[in-house]
Design a protein around this motif. Structure first.
Motif, PDB file in Angstrom:
ATOM      1  N   VAL A  30      -0.025   0.722  -7.482  1.00 35.05           N
ATOM      2  CA  VAL A  30      -0.161  -0.709  -7.565  1.00 35.05           C
ATOM      3  C   VAL A  30      -0.464  -1.282  -6.345  1.00 35.05           C
ATOM      4  N   ILE A  31       0.416  -0.851  -5.458  1.00 37.35           N
ATOM      5  CA  ILE A  31       0.575  -1.252  -4.034  1.00 37.35           C
ATOM      6  C   ILE A  31      -0.767  -0.849  -3.152  1.00 37.35           C
ATOM      7  N   VAL A  32      -1.087   0.301  -3.601  1.00 41.16           N
ATOM      8  CA  VAL A  32      -2.416   0.684  -3.028  1.00 41.16           C
ATOM      9  C   VAL A  32      -3.915   0.313  -3.293  1.00 41.16           C
ATOM     10  N   ASN A  33      -3.652   0.046  -4.621  1.00 43.05           N
ATOM     11  CA  ASN A  33      -4.903  -0.582  -5.435  1.00 43.05           C
ATOM     12  C   ASN A  33      -5.064  -2.149  -5.195  1.00 43.05           C
ATOM     13  N   LYS A  34      -3.820  -2.795  -4.980  1.00 43.79           N
ATOM     14  CA  LYS A  34      -3.685  -4.302  -4.534  1.00 43.79           C
ATOM     15  C   LYS A  34      -4.151  -4.563  -3.096  1.00 43.79           C
ATOM     16  N   ASN A  35      -3.779  -3.418  -2.355  1.00 48.25           N
ATOM     17  CA  ASN A  35      -3.834  -3.479  -0.918  1.00 48.25           C
ATOM     18  C   ASN A  35      -2.752  -4.427  -0.088  1.00 48.25           C
ATOM     19  N   ILE A  36      -1.586  -4.097  -0.785  1.00 45.52           N
ATOM     20  CA  ILE A  36      -0.425  -5.030  -0.271  1.00 45.52           C
ATOM     21  C   ILE A  36       0.711  -3.896   0.317  1.00 45.52           C
ATOM     22  N   SER A  37       0.266  -3.067   0.973  1.00 42.84           N
ATOM     23  CA  SER A  37       1.500  -2.318   1.622  1.00 42.84           C
ATOM     24  C   SER A  37       2.090  -3.138   2.578  1.00 42.84           C
ATOM     25  N   VAL A  38       2.040  -4.378   3.164  1.00 44.92           N
ATOM     26  CA  VAL A  38       2.864  -5.077   3.731  1.00 44.92           C
ATOM     27  C   VAL A  38       4.167  -5.513   3.094  1.00 44.92           C
ATOM     28  N   ILE A  39       3.899  -5.480   1.712  1.00 46.30           N
ATOM     29  CA  ILE A  39       5.125  -5.968   1.087  1.00 46.30           C
ATOM     30  C   ILE A  39       6.124  -4.756   1.080  1.00 46.30           C
ATOM     31  N   GLY A  40       5.553  -3.821   0.816  1.00 41.03           N
ATOM     32  CA  GLY A  40       6.363  -2.303   1.166  1.00 41.03           C
ATOM     33  C   GLY A  40       7.178  -2.534   2.418  1.00 41.03           C
TER      34      GLY A  40
END
Length: 264
Positions: A30-40
């Protein structure tokens, strides 16, 4: 190699690796598809503050890390609602605050405390209590990820379309952020808080190169993640290396090889 399983700490490390290999791809895709790696990244830095806080007040660092990461995830969602259309801002603010907090808290840590074991992971760090915590929370993350599987899949590709299908996007995003916080908190003990977020991404990236369906990508990511972590455990045991760093190096090299082979 099999004789190594006579060691209790290595048995626990293998079990934890298997549990994490199952749940991390369910969050990572989900992180990859939403392009929100900054949350990780934000929550992994928050995990560092949680570890240090636990060391200061004298409680199990995993428990303090879980609590702090959960609070940070709630703060991320609160800020995201106040910055519509700029979701990365909330994560960046929390990450910056967490780094500042961690740097201040280090002044209160007892002299002689081995922070490297928390920063880069340690195969001897997983005690029996830690194993029970990881087991319970892994099952919790797995159940919720499975229950919201279709909703998470939908919002990971198109939130606007998800709203049309009457999916409560705000609720699903909130639950997803909570699950991400829990996953990072329980993984940070073995992998290390500084590099745990990369293990949410790299196994999924390896699987994406194989161009499979959403479900098969999760399965392949679990297999990749388990292989990376198990190999890293044995390599770090024999050569006295940090397991977290070894895991990421193996994962990255594998991703490069897969990409080169695919291009060829």
């Amino acid at each position: 190699m099999l004789e190594l399983f006579q060691y209790d700490f290595l048995q626990r490390a293998v079990i934890v690796s298997a549990l994490l290999a199952i749940v991390m791809p369910m969050i990572g895709i989900v992180i990859v598809n939403k392009n929100i790696s900054v949350i990780g990244d934000a929550l992994s830095h928050t995990a560092l503050a949680g570890v240090i806080f636990g060391l200061i007040i004298g409680i199990n660092p995993m428990i303090s890390t879980i609590i702090v990461c959960l609070l940070a995830s709630i703060l991320i969602e609160f800020l995201r609602k106040n910055f519509p259309g700029h979701s990365s801002i909330s994560a960046t603010i929390v990450m910056s605050f967490s780094i500042g907090l961690a740097s201040v808290l280090t002044d209160f840590v007892k002299v002689g405390t081995n922070l490297e074991a928390f920063l880069f992971g340690s195969i001897v760090a997983v005690g029996k209590n830690d194993l029970y915590i990881v087991l319970a929370l892994s099952v919790l993350v797995f159940i919720f990820s499975l229950y919201f599987y279709k909703d998470l899949q939908h919002i990971s590709f198109d939130e606007s379309s998800a709203r049309v299908f009457n999916i409560n996007v705000d609720l699903v995003n909130f639950i997803f952020t909570i699950l991400t916080a829990i996953t990072i908190a329980i993984a940070s003990r073995t992998i290390g808080v500084m590099i745990v977020s990369s293990m949410l991404i790299i196994p999924v990236a390896c699987s994406i190169q194989l161009k499979m369906s959403y479900f098969k990508t999760i399965i392949a990511s679990s297999i990749f993640g388990f292989i990376f972590m198990i190999l890293a455990l044995f390599i770090s045991f024999y050569f006295n290396l940090k397991p977290g760093g070894t895991t990421v190096i193996l994962a990255t090299l594998t991703l490069i090889i897969i990409t080169l082979y695919k291009n060829k």
